[in-house]
Motif scaffolding. Structure first.
Motif, PDB file in Angstrom:
ATOM      1  N   ILE A   1       0.837  -1.200   0.000  1.00 55.64           N
ATOM      2  CA  ILE A   1       0.000   0.000   0.000  1.00 55.64           C
ATOM      3  C   ILE A   1       0.871   1.249   0.000  1.00 55.64           C
ATOM      4  O   ILE A   1       0.654   2.176  -0.774  1.00 55.64           O
ATOM      5  N   GLU A   2       1.870   1.250   0.883  1.00 48.80           N
ATOM      6  CA  GLU A   2       2.748   2.419   0.956  1.00 48.80           C
ATOM      7  C   GLU A   2       3.536   2.592  -0.346  1.00 48.80           C
ATOM      8  O   GLU A   2       3.666   3.708  -0.857  1.00 48.80           O
ATOM      9  N   GLU A   3       4.029   1.500  -0.896  1.00 53.66           N
ATOM     10  CA  GLU A   3       4.782   1.568  -2.155  1.00 53.66           C
ATOM     11  C   GLU A   3       3.898   2.084  -3.281  1.00 53.66           C
ATOM     12  O   GLU A   3       4.304   2.965  -4.053  1.00 53.66           O
ATOM     13  N   ASP A   4       2.668   1.560  -3.377  1.00 55.14           N
ATOM     14  CA  ASP A   4       1.753   2.003  -4.426  1.00 55.14           C
ATOM     15  C   ASP A   4       1.409   3.479  -4.263  1.00 55.14           C
ATOM     16  O   ASP A   4       1.279   4.210  -5.252  1.00 55.14           O
ATOM     17  N   ALA A   5       1.263   3.918  -3.010  1.00 53.63           N
ATOM     18  CA  ALA A   5       0.956   5.329  -2.766  1.00 53.63           C
ATOM     19  C   ALA A   5       2.109   6.222  -3.198  1.00 53.63           C
ATOM     20  O   ALA A   5       1.895   7.290  -3.778  1.00 53.63           O
ATOM     21  N   GLU A   6       3.329   5.798  -2.934  1.00 47.38           N
ATOM     22  CA  GLU A   6       4.492   6.588  -3.348  1.00 47.38           C
ATOM     23  C   GLU A   6       4.598   6.651  -4.867  1.00 47.38           C
ATOM     24  O   GLU A   6       4.914   7.705  -5.440  1.00 47.38           O
ATOM     25  N   ILE A   7       4.328   5.526  -5.528  1.00 49.35           N
ATOM     26  CA  ILE A   7       4.354   5.506  -6.991  1.00 49.35           C
ATOM     27  C   ILE A   7       3.276   6.436  -7.555  1.00 49.35           C
ATOM     28  O   ILE A   7       3.518   7.213  -8.479  1.00 49.35           O
ATOM     29  N   ALA A   8       2.071   6.369  -6.950  1.00 48.59           N
ATOM     30  CA  ALA A   8       0.989   7.242  -7.401  1.00 48.59           C
ATOM     31  C   ALA A   8       1.340   8.702  -7.167  1.00 48.59           C
ATOM     32  O   ALA A   8       1.053   9.570  -7.999  1.00 48.59           O
ATOM     33  N   ASP A   9       1.982   8.992  -6.043  1.00 46.44           N
ATOM     34  CA  ASP A   9       2.371  10.374  -5.756  1.00 46.44           C
ATOM     35  C   ASP A   9       3.407  10.855  -6.770  1.00 46.44           C
ATOM     36  O   ASP A   9       3.333  11.987  -7.250  1.00 46.44           O
ATOM     37  N   ARG A  10       4.370  10.003  -7.122  1.00 45.59           N
ATOM     38  CA  ARG A  10       5.366  10.397  -8.122  1.00 45.59           C
ATOM     39  C   ARG A  10       4.699  10.659  -9.474  1.00 45.59           C
ATOM     40  O   ARG A  10       5.044  11.611 -10.177  1.00 45.59           O
ATOM     41  N   ALA A  11       3.717   9.806  -9.811  1.00 45.59           N
ATOM     42  CA  ALA A  11       2.994   9.994 -11.065  1.00 45.59           C
ATOM     43  C   ALA A  11       2.222  11.314 -11.038  1.00 45.59           C
ATOM     44  O   ALA A  11       2.182  12.050 -12.032  1.00 45.59           O
ATOM     45  N   TYR A  12       1.632  11.632  -9.897  1.00 45.16           N
ATOM     46  CA  TYR A  12       0.885  12.886  -9.764  1.00 45.16           C
ATOM     47  C   TYR A  12       1.808  14.102  -9.868  1.00 45.16           C
ATOM     48  O   TYR A  12       1.495  15.072 -10.548  1.00 45.16           O
ATOM     49  N   GLN A  13       2.966  14.033  -9.203  1.00 44.49           N
ATOM     50  CA  GLN A  13       3.920  15.142  -9.260  1.00 44.49           C
ATOM     51  C   GLN A  13       4.425  15.349 -10.689  1.00 44.49           C
ATOM     52  O   GLN A  13       4.571  16.487 -11.143  1.00 44.49           O
ATOM     53  N   GLN A  14       4.667  14.254 -11.399  1.00 45.89           N
ATOM     54  CA  GLN A  14       5.095  14.360 -12.794  1.00 45.89           C
ATOM     55  C   GLN A  14       3.982  14.963 -13.644  1.00 45.89           C
ATOM     56  O   GLN A  14       4.233  15.787 -14.523  1.00 45.89           O
ATOM     57  N   PHE A  15       2.761  14.562 -13.366  1.00 47.51           N
ATOM     58  CA  PHE A  15       1.595  15.091 -14.073  1.00 47.51           C
ATOM     59  C   PHE A  15       1.534  16.619 -13.882  1.00 47.51           C
ATOM     60  O   PHE A  15       1.328  17.368 -14.839  1.00 47.51           O
ATOM     61  N   ARG A  16       1.747  17.076 -12.655  1.00 44.22           N
ATOM     62  CA  ARG A  16       1.721  18.516 -12.367  1.00 44.22           C
ATOM     63  C   ARG A  16       2.877  19.233 -13.064  1.00 44.22           C
ATOM     64  O   ARG A  16       2.701  20.333 -13.591  1.00 44.22           O
ATOM     65  N   ARG A  17       4.057  18.611 -13.064  1.00 42.40           N
ATOM     66  CA  ARG A  17       5.205  19.229 -13.732  1.00 42.40           C
ATOM     67  C   ARG A  17       4.947  19.373 -15.235  1.00 42.40           C
ATOM     68  O   ARG A  17       5.322  20.373 -15.850  1.00 42.40           O
ATOM     69  N   GLN A  18       4.303  18.342 -15.814  1.00 39.21           N
ATOM     70  CA  GLN A  18       3.993  18.413 -17.237  1.00 39.21           C
ATOM     71  C   GLN A  18       3.063  19.593 -17.513  1.00 39.21           C
ATOM     72  O   GLN A  18       3.195  20.275 -18.536  1.00 39.21           O
ATOM     73  N   GLN A  19       2.128  19.851 -16.617  1.00 43.70           N
ATOM     74  CA  GLN A  19       1.182  20.942 -16.816  1.00 43.70           C
ATOM     75  C   GLN A  19       1.813  22.310 -16.594  1.00 43.70           C
ATOM     76  O   GLN A  19       1.470  23.270 -17.267  1.00 43.70           O
ATOM     77  N   THR A  20       2.704  22.417 -15.613  1.00 42.50           N
ATOM     78  CA  THR A  20       3.181  23.731 -15.193  1.00 42.50           C
ATOM     79  C   THR A  20       4.597  24.090 -15.643  1.00 42.50           C
ATOM     80  O   THR A  20       4.915  25.268 -15.758  1.00 42.50           O
ATOM     81  N   GLU A  21       5.442  23.092 -15.866  1.00 46.06           N
ATOM     82  CA  GLU A  21       6.839  23.388 -16.158  1.00 46.06           C
ATOM     83  C   GLU A  21       7.324  22.850 -17.502  1.00 46.06           C
ATOM     84  O   GLU A  21       8.300  23.350 -18.053  1.00 46.06           O
ATOM     85  N   LEU A  22       6.670  21.840 -18.014  1.00 46.90           N
ATOM     86  CA  LEU A  22       7.183  21.167 -19.208  1.00 46.90           C
ATOM     87  C   LEU A  22       6.331  21.441 -20.441  1.00 46.90           C
ATOM     88  O   LEU A  22       6.089  20.569 -21.265  1.00 46.90           O
ATOM     89  N   GLY A  23       5.835  22.656 -20.530  1.00 47.68           N
ATOM     90  CA  GLY A  23       5.114  23.045 -21.738  1.00 47.68           C
ATOM     91  C   GLY A  23       3.632  22.760 -21.730  1.00 47.68           C
ATOM     92  O   GLY A  23       2.949  22.995 -22.723  1.00 47.68           O
ATOM     93  N   GLY A  24       3.117  22.221 -20.645  1.00 45.65           N
ATOM     94  CA  GLY A  24       1.681  21.988 -20.537  1.00 45.65           C
ATOM     95  C   GLY A  24       1.147  20.830 -21.342  1.00 45.65           C
ATOM     96  O   GLY A  24      -0.062  20.695 -21.528  1.00 45.65           O
ATOM     97  N   VAL A  25       2.020  19.949 -21.817  1.00 45.66           N
ATOM     98  CA  VAL A  25       1.573  18.807 -22.622  1.00 45.66           C
ATOM     99  C   VAL A  25       1.268  17.629 -21.700  1.00 45.66           C
ATOM    100  O   VAL A  25       2.156  17.072 -21.066  1.00 45.66           O
TER     101      VAL A  25
END
Length: 202
Positions: free
Chosen positions: A44-68
């Motif tokens: 559960i903890e591992e899956d949550a960390e993976i999901a959090d990393r995916a979410y942070q990457q998702f936010r970076r794509q929207q705000t820092e990496l051109g919004g794609v």
């Protein structure tokens, strides 16, 4: 992010306490041994960390990496969060006496209680010990009027008999213990009547 503020896990510690309580009361009905629970909790903890990393990457794509952000990116994030929420729902249902293997009963419980796992939905924030600020207008609803639809567990304010007391307690759990601030609109009864002593102590 919709769901029931009062039903669900706020932290991994709450998940651990839930599993430990069931093991102490009736280990045989759970059908798991301690090692299996530890592995499940680690997953559960591992899956949550993976999901959090995916979410942070998702936010970076929207705000820092051109919004794609592709449709596949969104689907992958949703899949990870849904998978983890489903696993936590199964744990929580057992605390309510519902066997997740009985699909109809499990689906009925999920529909009535609408669990919201803060530990999953805001993993990064809860991992850092909670929100800095919470502002809200809790429901002024007598617990008795909703108890036929859903029940709450583990609240020291349950004797207050009103959802706003439970919501206030939940918000205190979700905020940083030493530096978090909670601003709530509450009725005068919350601070001046003996029936709300548990809430006043909090």
């Amino acid at each position: 992010r919709p769901g029931n503020t009062l039903v669900g896990y706020a932290s991994l510690e709450e998940v651990r306490a839930s599993v430990g309580k069931r093991l102490g009361v009736n280990q045989s009905s759970l059908g798991l041994i301690d090692d299996q629970d530890e592995r499940a909790l680690a997953r559960i903890e591992e899956d949550a960390e993976i999901a959090d990393r995916a979410y942070q990457q998702f936010r970076r794509q929207q705000t820092e990496l051109g919004g794609v952000v592709t449709f596949e990116d969104k689907q992958e994030l949703r899949r990870r969060l849904a998978e983890l929420s489903n696993r936590l729902d199964a744990y929580l249902a057992q605390e309510y006496g519902v066997d997740p293997a009985k699909e109809r009963n499990f689906a009925k419980w999920r529909s009535s209680h609408e669990p919201f796992h803060w530990f999953v939905e805001f993993y990064g924030i809860m991992k850092e010990r909670g929100f800095d600020v919470i502002i809200g207008n809790p429901p002024y609803v007598e617990y008795g009027s909703v108890r036929s639809q859903y029940t709450v567990k583990g609240y020291c304010t349950e004797s207050c008999g009103n959802l706003y007391a439970f919501t206030w307690e939940r918000c205190l759990r979700l905020s940083r213990a030493t530096s978090g601030r909670v601003g709530m609109i509450v009725p005068v009864a919350a601070v001046c009547t003996s029936g709300y002593a548990p809430l006043q102590r909090l």
